[in-house]
Design an enzyme around this catalytic site. Sequence first.
Site, PDB file in Angstrom:
ATOM      1  N   ALA A  24       4.539   1.747   1.810  1.00 21.00           N
ATOM      2  CA  ALA A  24       5.699   2.015   0.958  1.00 21.00           C
ATOM      3  C   ALA A  24       6.599   3.072   1.587  1.00 21.00           C
ATOM      4  O   ALA A  24       7.836   2.955   1.564  1.00 21.00           O
ATOM      5  CB  ALA A  24       5.245   2.455  -0.425  1.00 21.00           C
ATOM      6  N   ALA A  25       6.012   4.121   2.150  1.00 24.99           N
ATOM      7  CA  ALA A  25       6.798   5.173   2.798  1.00 24.99           C
ATOM      8  C   ALA A  25       7.318   4.723   4.151  1.00 24.99           C
ATOM      9  O   ALA A  25       8.501   4.913   4.481  1.00 24.99           O
ATOM     10  CB  ALA A  25       5.949   6.435   2.944  1.00 24.99           C
ATOM     11  N   GLY A  63       0.819  -1.200   0.000  1.00 27.80           N
ATOM     12  CA  GLY A  63       0.000   0.000   0.000  1.00 27.80           C
ATOM     13  C   GLY A  63       0.854   1.252   0.000  1.00 27.80           C
ATOM     14  O   GLY A  63       2.071   1.201   0.219  1.00 27.80           O
ATOM     15  N   CYS A  64       0.231   2.406  -0.213  1.00 28.50           N
ATOM     16  CA  CYS A  64       0.991   3.650  -0.322  1.00 28.50           C
ATOM     17  C   CYS A  64       1.628   4.045   1.005  1.00 28.50           C
ATOM     18  O   CYS A  64       2.808   4.428   1.049  1.00 28.50           O
ATOM     19  CB  CYS A  64       0.104   4.769  -0.862  1.00 28.50           C
ATOM     20  SG  CYS A  64      -1.414   5.080   0.064  1.00 28.50           S
ATOM     21  N   PHE A  65       0.881   3.960   2.120  1.00 26.33           N
ATOM     22  CA  PHE A  65       1.475   4.274   3.415  1.00 26.33           C
ATOM     23  C   PHE A  65       2.600   3.295   3.767  1.00 26.33           C
ATOM     24  O   PHE A  65       3.681   3.726   4.188  1.00 26.33           O
ATOM     25  CB  PHE A  65       0.409   4.281   4.508  1.00 26.33           C
ATOM     26  CG  PHE A  65      -0.509   5.472   4.477  1.00 26.33           C
ATOM     27  CD1 PHE A  65      -0.018   6.754   4.655  1.00 26.33           C
ATOM     28  CD2 PHE A  65      -1.871   5.305   4.283  1.00 26.33           C
ATOM     29  CE1 PHE A  65      -0.861   7.858   4.634  1.00 26.33           C
ATOM     30  CE2 PHE A  65      -2.722   6.400   4.261  1.00 26.33           C
ATOM     31  CZ  PHE A  65      -2.222   7.680   4.432  1.00 26.33           C
TER      32      PHE A  65
END
Length: 325
Positions: A134-135, A130-132
């Site tokens: 990934a960071a 997911g995007c979160f």
Amino acid sequence: MSIRVGIVGISGFGGGEAMRLIASHPSFELVYAAGEGSAGSRLADRFPGVPAKLADLVIEKWDPAALPKLDLLFASLPTGTSAEALARVPKDVKIVDIGGDHRYVEGWTYGLADVWPDRIEGQTRIANPGCFPAAVLTALAPVLVNPLVKPSRIVIDAKTGISGAGRGGGDSKFGFAESNENLVPYGLLKHTHMPEMATTIERLSGGSAAGLVFTPHLVPMTRGVLATIYCRGRATTEECLDAARRFYEGRAFVRVTERPPQTKWATGSNLAFVSYAADPERNLVIAMGVVDNLGKGAAGQAVQNANLICGLPETAGLDGAPVWP
């Protein structure tokens, strides 16, 4: 070498970003596009700026039983809608699922490409992070593996652009009037990305992720994720930075910076920026991670994963610089 590619969910933000990257990819040829509400329209109707070679490709209604000959399929569908259908895709078609249905599901490889590229190479079923995550996980991996921080009682404060909600968002609160000049926490205590992050933290550290806290916020910008992560540890700032530099040495897409990273640095790219600030006397390490939620947080990492499973250079089609300003 031409690899025949399809995209399911092409009219959404994630699918559209995948199309943009594939359109200029040296080895991928987009031959199939599918959607629901957009079925029957040409790509140029949905994306007026699409390259001429793709303009007349007609978006088909998604049906795994009616796929043309494909080598690779990107699925960009809402979480909860892809598992049954993707199970009916022929086994000889490689799949990268940008949605959330297959993260840590048996038979699928978790595609945290910058951390575990060796686990991804040669696989046929990849679950994109997911995007979160990934960071967050890109920033945490070096200090968990070494280890410089404890895996328990980590607190994550994350901000994301509105495009992370998907095209239309499914809710009026994502409209301009509601989002502009506003800051909104959401998904408190039960966000869909929590299990994914907790599992990965435990696998990276070998310890328990008990006490993990994650609070996401919507901010009035289109793209970007900034995660500020509070951890317990006695390391210095330089020790954390050095660990990250060593961990990501030779990795094309992760930039370790002494300055706190900004979302604009990653816009329109597959880059991830990580940094750290630490105070050993306070037993505190702050890790920071920045990605474009549609790039490294979705389609960019999906293409990176596709390159890995297809035996291509990892950077193929992903060398473009971020958009600035």
